[in-house]
Design a protein around this motif. Structure first.
Motif, mmCIF file in Angstrom:
data_model
loop_
_atom_site.group_PDB
_atom_site.id
_atom_site.type_symbol
_atom_site.label_atom_id
_atom_site.label_comp_id
_atom_site.label_asym_id
_atom_site.label_seq_id
_atom_site.Cartn_x
_atom_site.Cartn_y
_atom_site.Cartn_z
ATOM 1 N N LEU A 1 -2.885 6.665 0.826
ATOM 2 C CA LEU A 1 -4.108 5.446 1.484
ATOM 3 C C LEU A 1 -3.348 5.229 2.777
ATOM 4 O O LEU A 1 -4.084 4.157 3.432
ATOM 5 N N ILE B 1 1.371 -1.144 -0.264
ATOM 6 C CA ILE B 1 -0.476 -0.167 -0.409
ATOM 7 C C ILE B 1 1.089 0.908 0.081
ATOM 8 O O ILE B 1 0.684 1.968 -0.961
ATOM 9 N N ASP C 1 2.468 1.350 -2.996
ATOM 10 C CA ASP C 1 1.414 1.556 -4.891
ATOM 11 C C ASP C 1 0.377 2.244 -4.335
ATOM 12 O O ASP C 1 -0.349 3.379 -5.159
ATOM 13 N N MET C 2 0.147 3.024 -3.329
ATOM 14 C CA MET C 2 -1.051 3.606 -3.045
ATOM 15 C C MET C 2 -0.813 4.608 -1.325
ATOM 16 O O MET C 2 -1.464 4.582 -0.357
#
Length: 447
Positions: free
Chosen positions: A286, A279, A282-283
């Motif tokens: 978030l 996470i 990649d994000m």
């Protein structure tokens, strides 16, 4: 420089005849100052020029204490034979203690004071290694100047545990002795003792304990060399010997026995660690704000190893390496937590390869993982890896890996509302494997 020493020293600054030259003289007395060497002894190197003087006052005192034993190490006889017959010694023959007169010696107190009025742990680690070295030499000495001396090096350090804060305002004592010997290895136990400020003795005065393993090498061939035997006398000495004997016999079995346990459930744990790291990668928007990637906790320190940092064998003093590793680990925990860390322990340390004068040493640190089992004492586990790097050969080898555990000072934590130690997550599978290995190593049952 002490004014009184300037008055008595004809080479001091006050006695300079030339206005253009300012001579620099050592303020440390040599144990050989008391006698006048003959013509044949004029080249003898004084003990005050030994490397110990560049470390701490205690290390220097230990080097001078060893002067009689080490005198032949300065210029060992060529082709001298090895020790022919092993002696049997008792722990009391090697027992040595050092006293830090903090309560009465202002200068000594200032040399060991940290910003929080406690003892600098890094300097204490340096002294512990020096004292263990003195004890190992006492045990291995055969009192025969015609035989070649053994080369004694620090092989490993067992877990060092701080049991209570060590004040710099109260006198401190370190006591150590040999507790076990193998064919060519010696185990030395050290205890740091400090009574409370009110001189009460209702609690255990041992503030820190450590076990050092030294190995003996033939100074000519470099091969393992036998060491004097040990004959424990008291019940406690016999108990310590038996415990060490059992521990050393079970070391190999311990590694094998735990290997299968570590593999059980490894995949699920690995996936759980990596999922949060993905996470972040990649994000990132978030990602959990209470977590941080392992790679974002890293610090690094580099240095060229100087002659002043060597031991009597010409290699870098093991205590110096522990000192530098501790201070980098402390800084890493400080930057990570945002609060003053509190040292708890250093795990087992292996000295994998010697570090020589002139080596380029890189110390890399990171927070491997954190523990929140006890909200009042969250744990920060810091790894420091020491690399010996040779740019001209494009090579880099690990000499030591250190694992330190810190918490945060309760008084500092109380001043920061809503404080919480962040969780460290890996970004790669390699990092995840490494974290799990360390967690399992920490949880291994002791024998």
């Amino acid at each position: 420089m002490d004014p009184s020493s300037m008055e008595s020293n004809p080479n001091s600054i006050s006695a300079i005849s030339s206005p253009t030259a300012i001579p620099i003289v050592s303020t440390l007395a040599s144990p050989f100052d008391a006698f006048s060497p003959s013509a044949g002894d004029s080249a003898r190197k004084p003990i005050s020029l030994w490397p110990g003087m560049y470390h701490s006052p205690v290390t220097n005192a230990l080097w001078e204490t060893r002067s009689r034993i080490f005198e032949r190490l300065l210029d060992p006889p060529k082709d001298a034979p090895p020790q022919s017959e092993l002696l049997v010694k008792t722990p009391s023959q090697s027992r040595t203690s050092i006293l830090y007169g903090f309560s009465s010696d202002y200068i000594l107190r200032e040399q060991y004071r940290d910003p929080w009025n406690e003892v600098r742990i890094g300097k204490l680690l340096e002294d512990l290694d020096a004292l263990a070295g003195t004890i190992s030499v006492k045990h291995c000495s055969d009192d025969d100047c015609t035989t070649r001396p053994l080369l004694l090096v620090t092989a490993s350090v067992d877990k060092i545990v701080l049991k209570k804060p060590i004040s710099v305002d109260v006198d401190l004592k370190i006591v150590g002795s040999v507790i076990w010997v193998g064919n060519s290895s010696i185990e030395i136990q050290l205890e740091v003792i400090q009574l409370s400020k009110d001189n009460s003795d209702d609690t255990d005065p041992v503030a820190l304990s450590a076990n050092f393993i030294f190995v003996a090498r033939d100074s000519k061939t470099g091969k393992a060399a036998p060491v004097n035997r040990l004959s424990p006398e008291t019940e406690r000495e016999k108990s310590l010997f038996e415990e060490a004997e059992t521990k050393n016999k079970l070391k190999k079995r311990k590694r094998v026995a735990n290997r299968g346990e570590i593999e059980n459930g490894q995949e699920k744990r690995l996936e759980a660690l990596l999922s949060e790291g993905r996470i972040f990668c990649d994000m990132p928007a978030l990602a959990d704000r209470d977590s941080i990637l392992l790679r974002d906790t890293r610090l690094e320190n580099s240095l060229i190893c100087q002659p002043q940092q060597r031991n009597i064998h010409g290699r870098i003093f093991g205590g110096f390496l522990m000192h530098r590793a501790f201070e980098l680990a402390f800084s890493t925990a400080y930057v990570f937590a945002g609060l003053v860390p509190f040292f708890l322990e250093v795990d087992h340390v292996d000295f994998l390869r010697p570090v020589d004068v002139g080596d380029f040493l890189r110390l890399n640190s990171c927070v491997l993982y954190t523990e929140h089992g006890h909200p009042d004492q969250p744990l920060i586990n810091v790894e420091v890896v020491a690399h010996v790097t040779r740019p001209e050969l494009r090579s880099s080898e690990v000499s030591n890996t250190f694992y330190f555990t810190f918490s945060v000072r309760p008084e500092a934590k109380a001043m920061k509302d809503g404080f919480r130690i962040r969780k460290v997550v890996p970004a790669t599978e390699e990092e995840a494997h490494h974290i799990l290995e360390r967690m399992d190593a920490e949880n291994m049952p002791a024998f």
